[in-house]
Design an enzyme around this catalytic site. Sequence first.
Site, PDB file in Angstrom:
ATOM      1  N   GLU A  39       0.128  -4.440  11.433  1.00  0.00           N
ATOM      2  CA  GLU A  39       0.999  -4.172  10.289  1.00  0.00           C
ATOM      3  C   GLU A  39       2.345  -4.855  10.490  1.00  0.00           C
ATOM      4  OE1 GLU A  39      -0.142  -0.081   8.049  1.00  0.00           O
ATOM      5  OE2 GLU A  39       1.429   0.032   9.553  1.00  0.00           O
ATOM      6  N   CYS A  47       6.378   6.180   4.170  1.00  0.00           N
ATOM      7  CA  CYS A  47       5.204   5.347   3.843  1.00  0.00           C
ATOM      8  C   CYS A  47       4.408   5.934   2.679  1.00  0.00           C
ATOM      9  CB  CYS A  47       4.305   5.169   5.058  1.00  0.00           C
ATOM     10  SG  CYS A  47       5.092   4.234   6.381  1.00  0.00           S
ATOM     11  N   ASP A 107      -5.033 -10.010  -0.323  1.00  0.00           N
ATOM     12  CA  ASP A 107      -3.774 -10.762  -0.308  1.00  0.00           C
ATOM     13  C   ASP A 107      -3.011 -10.616  -1.621  1.00  0.00           C
ATOM     14  OD1 ASP A 107      -1.907 -12.434   0.978  1.00  0.00           O
ATOM     15  OD2 ASP A 107      -2.747 -14.208  -0.007  1.00  0.00           O
ATOM     16  N   HIS A 108      -1.743 -10.242  -1.496  1.00  0.00           N
ATOM     17  CA  HIS A 108      -0.848 -10.037  -2.635  1.00  0.00           C
ATOM     18  C   HIS A 108      -1.401  -9.019  -3.634  1.00  0.00           C
ATOM     19  CE1 HIS A 108       0.966 -13.588  -0.861  1.00  0.00           C
ATOM     20  NE2 HIS A 108       2.093 -13.131  -1.402  1.00  0.00           N
ATOM     21  N   HIS A 147       4.889   0.275  -0.308  1.00  0.00           N
ATOM     22  CA  HIS A 147       5.679  -0.644   0.507  1.00  0.00           C
ATOM     23  C   HIS A 147       4.738  -1.760   0.974  1.00  0.00           C
ATOM     24  CE1 HIS A 147       3.781   2.028   3.444  1.00  0.00           C
ATOM     25  NE2 HIS A 147       3.918   1.050   4.322  1.00  0.00           N
ATOM     26  N   HIS A 201       3.542  -5.142   3.674  1.00  0.00           N
ATOM     27  CA  HIS A 201       3.450  -5.669   5.041  1.00  0.00           C
ATOM     28  C   HIS A 201       3.004  -7.122   4.982  1.00  0.00           C
ATOM     29  CE1 HIS A 201       3.743  -1.796   7.131  1.00  0.00           C
ATOM     30  NE2 HIS A 201       2.911  -1.304   6.225  1.00  0.00           N
ATOM     31  N   HIS A 260       0.841  -1.189   0.000  1.00  0.00           N
ATOM     32  CA  HIS A 260       0.000   0.000   0.000  1.00  0.00           C
ATOM     33  C   HIS A 260       0.881   1.246   0.000  1.00  0.00           C
ATOM     34  CE1 HIS A 260      -0.254   0.933   4.598  1.00  0.00           C
ATOM     35  NE2 HIS A 260       0.870   0.310   4.331  1.00  0.00           N
TER      36      HIS A 260
END
Length: 146
Positions: free
Chosen positions: A136, A45, A90-91, A51, A53, A26
């Site tokens: 996170e 960020c 996810d991903h 980046h 998590h 994100h």
Amino acid sequence: YNEYKSYLSMSRHVLLTRIESFSAAHRLYVPSLSEEENMKIFGKCSWIHGHGHNYKVEVRVKGQVDAVTGMVMDIADMKQQMANVISKLDHKFIDKDVPYFSDKPSTAENICIYFWEELKNNLPDGVNLNKVKIYENDKSYAFYKG
């Protein structure tokens, strides 16, 4: 057995929690602000390429223990409902791939609210969401209680 059934019929509510994980990228960014303002608020960020998590999500429900099954709800059903939401994240690059975040920053706080909104109407009768917590990392999390 009848003694056990009588014990459970005393309207005992229990909190049930399931923890799952997912990985996503994100960028913390507000389009109506300048690049400089975003950097000031979000720091690294807000980097243009985002980046990632390895998130952990903890979902807690509250309900009455069923006198027959001894459960608030089937944990496999809870796992499946969470998987339905996780599959949308996810991903993924959350800001670009999840329409909910097209007009709001993908902070841990907003991801909590997203999970809540996605799950709240998909639980068995008499079972209510109690809390959604998003980690996170090992040191930072947010939670939402509706």
